[in-house]
Design a protein around this motif. Structure first.
Motif, PDB file in Angstrom:
ATOM      1  N   VAL A  19     -20.399 -63.356  37.856  1.00 41.99           N
ATOM      2  CA  VAL A  19     -19.105 -62.746  37.540  1.00 41.99           C
ATOM      3  C   VAL A  19     -18.055 -63.175  38.553  1.00 41.99           C
ATOM      4  N   GLY A  20     -18.420 -63.178  39.822  1.00 41.79           N
ATOM      5  CA  GLY A  20     -17.474 -63.555  40.860  1.00 41.79           C
ATOM      6  C   GLY A  20     -17.007 -64.988  40.738  1.00 41.79           C
ATOM      7  N   VAL A  21     -17.939 -65.906  40.491  1.00 39.89           N
ATOM      8  CA  VAL A  21     -17.559 -67.316  40.438  1.00 39.89           C
ATOM      9  C   VAL A  21     -16.724 -67.621  39.200  1.00 39.89           C
ATOM     10  N   LEU A  22     -17.016 -66.964  38.076  1.00 40.70           N
ATOM     11  CA  LEU A  22     -16.231 -67.208  36.862  1.00 40.70           C
ATOM     12  C   LEU A  22     -14.819 -66.634  36.989  1.00 40.70           C
ATOM     13  N   VAL A  23     -14.731 -65.388  37.460  1.00 38.43           N
ATOM     14  CA  VAL A  23     -13.410 -64.775  37.643  1.00 38.43           C
ATOM     15  C   VAL A  23     -12.612 -65.566  38.684  1.00 38.43           C
ATOM     16  N   GLY A  24     -13.291 -65.966  39.758  1.00 36.70           N
ATOM     17  CA  GLY A  24     -12.618 -66.735  40.799  1.00 36.70           C
ATOM     18  C   GLY A  24     -12.075 -68.057  40.279  1.00 36.70           C
ATOM     19  N   ALA A  25     -12.862 -68.781  39.476  1.00 38.84           N
ATOM     20  CA  ALA A  25     -12.415 -70.069  38.948  1.00 38.84           C
ATOM     21  C   ALA A  25     -11.225 -69.914  38.015  1.00 38.84           C
ATOM     22  N   VAL A  26     -11.279 -68.900  37.160  1.00 44.64           N
ATOM     23  CA  VAL A  26     -10.147 -68.647  36.251  1.00 44.64           C
ATOM     24  C   VAL A  26      -8.907 -68.270  37.054  1.00 44.64           C
ATOM     25  N   ALA A  27      -9.083 -67.406  38.057  1.00 45.60           N
ATOM     26  CA  ALA A  27      -7.961 -67.000  38.895  1.00 45.60           C
ATOM     27  C   ALA A  27      -7.397 -68.186  39.672  1.00 45.60           C
ATOM     28  N   GLY A  28      -8.291 -69.035  40.189  1.00 45.27           N
ATOM     29  CA  GLY A  28      -7.842 -70.206  40.928  1.00 45.27           C
ATOM     30  C   GLY A  28      -7.037 -71.163  40.071  1.00 45.27           C
ATOM     31  N   THR A  29      -7.479 -71.352  38.825  1.00 42.87           N
ATOM     32  CA  THR A  29      -6.732 -72.214  37.907  1.00 42.87           C
ATOM     33  C   THR A  29      -5.370 -71.616  37.589  1.00 42.87           C
ATOM     34  N   LEU A  30      -5.323 -70.300  37.386  1.00 44.86           N
ATOM     35  CA  LEU A  30      -4.060 -69.625  37.101  1.00 44.86           C
ATOM     36  C   LEU A  30      -3.104 -69.728  38.287  1.00 44.86           C
ATOM     37  N   VAL A  31      -3.622 -69.521  39.488  1.00 44.70           N
ATOM     38  CA  VAL A  31      -2.789 -69.624  40.685  1.00 44.70           C
ATOM     39  C   VAL A  31      -2.231 -71.044  40.827  1.00 44.70           C
ATOM     40  N   THR A  32      -3.070 -72.037  40.586  1.00 44.90           N
ATOM     41  CA  THR A  32      -2.600 -73.421  40.669  1.00 44.90           C
ATOM     42  C   THR A  32      -1.495 -73.682  39.659  1.00 44.90           C
ATOM     43  N   TRP A  33      -1.658 -73.163  38.465  1.00 48.31           N
ATOM     44  CA  TRP A  33      -0.638 -73.329  37.419  1.00 48.31           C
ATOM     45  C   TRP A  33       0.677 -72.685  37.839  1.00 48.31           C
ATOM     46  N   ILE A  34       0.593 -71.512  38.459  1.00 51.05           N
ATOM     47  CA  ILE A  34       1.804 -70.829  38.931  1.00 51.05           C
ATOM     48  C   ILE A  34       2.471 -71.633  40.044  1.00 51.05           C
ATOM     49  N   VAL A  35       1.664 -72.117  40.997  1.00 50.61           N
ATOM     50  CA  VAL A  35       2.204 -72.920  42.097  1.00 50.61           C
ATOM     51  C   VAL A  35       2.879 -74.180  41.564  1.00 50.61           C
ATOM     52  N   ALA A  36       2.266 -74.794  40.547  1.00 43.76           N
ATOM     53  CA  ALA A  36       2.814 -76.028  39.981  1.00 43.76           C
ATOM     54  C   ALA A  36       4.166 -75.808  39.309  1.00 43.76           C
ATOM     55  N   ARG A  37       4.468 -74.589  38.946  1.00 41.73           N
ATOM     56  CA  ARG A  37       5.738 -74.286  38.289  1.00 41.73           C
ATOM     57  C   ARG A  37       6.834 -73.900  39.284  1.00 41.73           C
ATOM     58  N   THR A  38       6.507 -73.978  40.581  1.00 41.39           N
ATOM     59  CA  THR A  38       7.492 -73.706  41.630  1.00 41.39           C
ATOM     60  C   THR A  38       7.904 -75.026  42.285  1.00 41.39           C
ATOM     61  N   ASN A  39       8.651 -74.927  43.356  1.00 39.49           N
ATOM     62  CA  ASN A  39       9.066 -76.115  44.108  1.00 39.49           C
ATOM     63  C   ASN A  39       8.079 -76.484  45.209  1.00 39.49           C
ATOM     64  N   ILE A  40       6.964 -75.789  45.275  1.00 42.39           N
ATOM     65  CA  ILE A  40       5.950 -76.102  46.287  1.00 42.39           C
ATOM     66  C   ILE A  40       5.398 -77.507  46.036  1.00 42.39           C
ATOM     67  N   ALA A  41       5.238 -78.271  47.102  1.00 38.54           N
ATOM     68  CA  ALA A  41       4.797 -79.667  46.996  1.00 38.54           C
ATOM     69  C   ALA A  41       3.422 -79.756  46.346  1.00 38.54           C
ATOM     70  N   TRP A  42       3.209 -80.826  45.598  1.00 38.32           N
ATOM     71  CA  TRP A  42       1.987 -80.989  44.813  1.00 38.32           C
ATOM     72  C   TRP A  42       0.732 -81.124  45.663  1.00 38.32           C
ATOM     73  N   LEU A  43       0.864 -81.506  46.931  1.00 41.94           N
ATOM     74  CA  LEU A  43      -0.312 -81.588  47.796  1.00 41.94           C
ATOM     75  C   LEU A  43      -0.942 -80.218  48.065  1.00 41.94           C
ATOM     76  N   TRP A  44      -0.196 -79.152  47.806  1.00 38.35           N
ATOM     77  CA  TRP A  44      -0.723 -77.810  48.021  1.00 38.35           C
ATOM     78  C   TRP A  44      -1.446 -77.251  46.793  1.00 38.35           C
ATOM     79  N   TYR A  45      -1.434 -77.977  45.676  1.00 37.16           N
ATOM     80  CA  TYR A  45      -2.109 -77.483  44.472  1.00 37.16           C
ATOM     81  C   TYR A  45      -3.587 -77.225  44.733  1.00 37.16           C
ATOM     82  N   GLY A  46      -4.282 -78.213  45.319  1.00 40.41           N
ATOM     83  CA  GLY A  46      -5.714 -78.081  45.568  1.00 40.41           C
ATOM     84  C   GLY A  46      -6.053 -76.946  46.510  1.00 40.41           C
ATOM     85  N   PRO A  47      -5.427 -76.867  47.704  1.00 42.06           N
ATOM     86  CA  PRO A  47      -5.716 -75.751  48.604  1.00 42.06           C
ATOM     87  C   PRO A  47      -5.450 -74.383  47.979  1.00 42.06           C
ATOM     88  N   ALA A  48      -4.345 -74.276  47.216  1.00 39.30           N
ATOM     89  CA  ALA A  48      -4.027 -72.991  46.586  1.00 39.30           C
ATOM     90  C   ALA A  48      -5.115 -72.582  45.605  1.00 39.30           C
TER      91      ALA A  48
END
Length: 506
Positions: free
Chosen positions: A430-459
């Motif tokens: 449960v933790g790994v699945l929820v975490g992966a979905v959340a991580g993908t969502l966070v990356t998508w949100i970051v990608a829609r901001t002005n934050i540099a693309w090199l931060w996509y992976g760490p986020a």
């Protein structure tokens, strides 16, 4: 405007024919999935290591690194300095599990550690990441071919795409490995040809080249700006490259499948480290070629005025400056870089499709030669799909940036899933699945901001681990006997992990 002569065309045609011929030589030996996907786990470690370099060293690197320096500076490739240390970390974290579990895909580990849903989610993330990367790689080399041959980019895409698909379909991983070795030396030869040609007008005075390039700020190597919107800072490059490289070399099937062919833990470790230390001088040479292009074009303004777009500076230089038949050799190097990446990617996409989806849910009594035929059809299908997708990759912007955007978008969540499994004993399904979905969502949100693309992976990675681990406490822990040998805390234990994943024998 430069042009290809008959001799240049002959060099390229001979290279294409040689690649296809070498790949097709392995057709008859492909009678089992173990042979087709992992070369019966008996390949030389040095061949596996060179194949790793070739698989990750497409026209994106061959053309994109010099083009980036030509347009910007040296800051983006600062990360190459600590690349060997990152490969040592890959050896420590991932290789012991690869060797002990005798995997076909790295995502089988997630089924052993969690369950089949984690494996399928990671496999799906991989398909999207690598499919996009391969399409960009084909598009990048098509830019070069189009400029040199004066034919449409679309035609160039289909020429290299179909030729590579042909020998990958029939020859399997062994065709990929040995064509990679040949293509590696072709692309390295092309690098040295360009380097000599661009330095010769300066009397091989490296200092003079550096001085001229520094006038426009192209030798800038560091930026300590703390602004997250700044594109290439020391912090973004360090953390962005760390996540991207750990994900690529530890959880990307295209790369790790080459390790599997080496068989033993020692062989796999040597392959990883060979890649780590050989990649550094290659990237540094490409960096310097970019600086030399800056100096050369400053001294030839008429030539610079004829450059269609900065991404095409390398093929433009080749066709306008190099004497026959050297342009043919360099274009063969660009083709070699892309064909090795595409063949590796196609074979790995087929492996994931076959082993993580098709074979995972197919009755085990139907293995054998029919599965090899199915694998060949899957490879063919992926070849057509990736080649078709390449026609639309120009919309992503500069080729290096476009690649890192695609890889960075999903590499963080994918790596986070493995870190939850390897570094913790408490993380559960449960933790790994929820975490992966959340991580993908966070990356998508970051990608829609002005934050540099090199931060996509760490986020994405931080969100996957940071959310997935506490969520795991909402459900009971998994069996310690099953989990312990699959973490760094118990991987040297005598007990073997429970066979949660379906094994495949031929």
């Amino acid at each position: 405007m430069g042009h290809f002569t008959l001799w240049d065309y002959l060099v390229v045609v001979l290279y294409l024919a040689g690649s296809v011929w070498l790949g097709l030589r392995f057709t008859r030996g492909q009678k089992s999935l173990e042979r087709y996907f992992v070369a019966a786990r008996s390949a030389p470690w040095w061949a596996a290591g060179i194949s790793v370099i070739a698989a990750n060293f497409s026209a994106i690197s061959y053309m994109g690194v010099p083009a980036w320096v030509f347009q910007h500076d040296l800051r983006l490739d600062l990360g190459i300095i600590w690349f060997p240390l990152q490969m040592m970390l890959v050896v420590y974290l991932f290789v012991p599990f690869m060797a002990r579990l005798r995997l076909y895909t790295i995502y089988e580990y997630l089924e052993y550690r969690f369950d089949v849903s984690a494996r399928l989610l990671a496999s799906t993330l991989f398909v999207f990441v690598r499919g996009g990367h391969l399409a960009i790689a084909i598009y990048a080399q098509a830019l070069a071919l189009s400029l040199v041959l004066h034919i449409p980019v679309t035609a160039c895409i289909w020429v290299s795409g179909t030729a590579t698909t042909l020998y990958t379909v029939f020859g399997g991983i062994e065709a990929v490995l040995w064509t990679d070795v040949m293509q590696f030396f072709v692309l390295v030869g092309g690098i040295f040809v360009i380097l000599v040609a661009v330095l010769m007008p300066f009397g091989f005075d490296v200092g003079e080249v550096w001085r001229i390039a520094s006038v426009g700020g192209h030798t800038k190597s560091f930026s300590f700006d703390l602004n997250l919107t700044a594109e290439v800072t020391v912090w973004a490059i360090f953390f962005g490259n760390l996540i991207l490289n750990l994900s690529s070399y530890g959880s990307d099937q295209v790369i790790v499948q080459r390790y599997f062919t080496a068989g033993s833990k020692r062989g796999m470790a040597r392959a990883v480290l060979l890649n780590g230390f050989l990649t550094v001088p290659l990237v540094l040479l490409l960096d310097f070629i970019g600086l030399a292009f800056v100096a050369y074009y400053k001294q030839h303004p008429a030539l610079q005025a004829s450059l269609p777009k900065p991404d095409q500076v390398l093929p433009h230089f080749v066709t306008n400056v190099l004497p026959t038949p050297l342009p043919g050799l360099v274009i063969a190097g660009i083709l070699a870089a892309t064909m090795s990446t595409l063949s590796s990617g196609l074979n790995s996409l087929c492996t994931v499709s076959m082993m993580d989806f098709y074979r995972r849910f197919k009755p085990a009594d139907s293995a054998g030669q029919n599965d090899v035929k199915t694998a060949r059809w899957l490879t063919f299908g992926w070849g057509i799909a990736i080649t078709f997708s390449a026609m639309f990759m120009g919309a992503l912007g500069p080729i290096v940036e476009g690649t890192l955007k695609v890889l960075g978008f999903l590499s963080g969540p994918l790596l986070g899933m493995f870190l939850l499994g390897i570094l913790t004993r408490r993380a559960n399904t449960v933790g790994v699945l929820v975490g992966a979905v959340a991580g993908t969502l966070v990356t998508w949100i970051v990608a829609r901001t002005n934050i540099a693309w090199l931060w996509y992976g760490p986020a994405g990675c931080l969100a996957t681990v940071g959310i997935g681990y506490p969520i795991s406490y909402l459900r009971p822990a998994l069996s310690p006997e099953r989990v312990a040998p699959l973490t760094i805390w118990g991987r040297h234990a005598d007990s073997e992990p429970e066979a949660a994943a379906v094994s495949v024998t031929d």
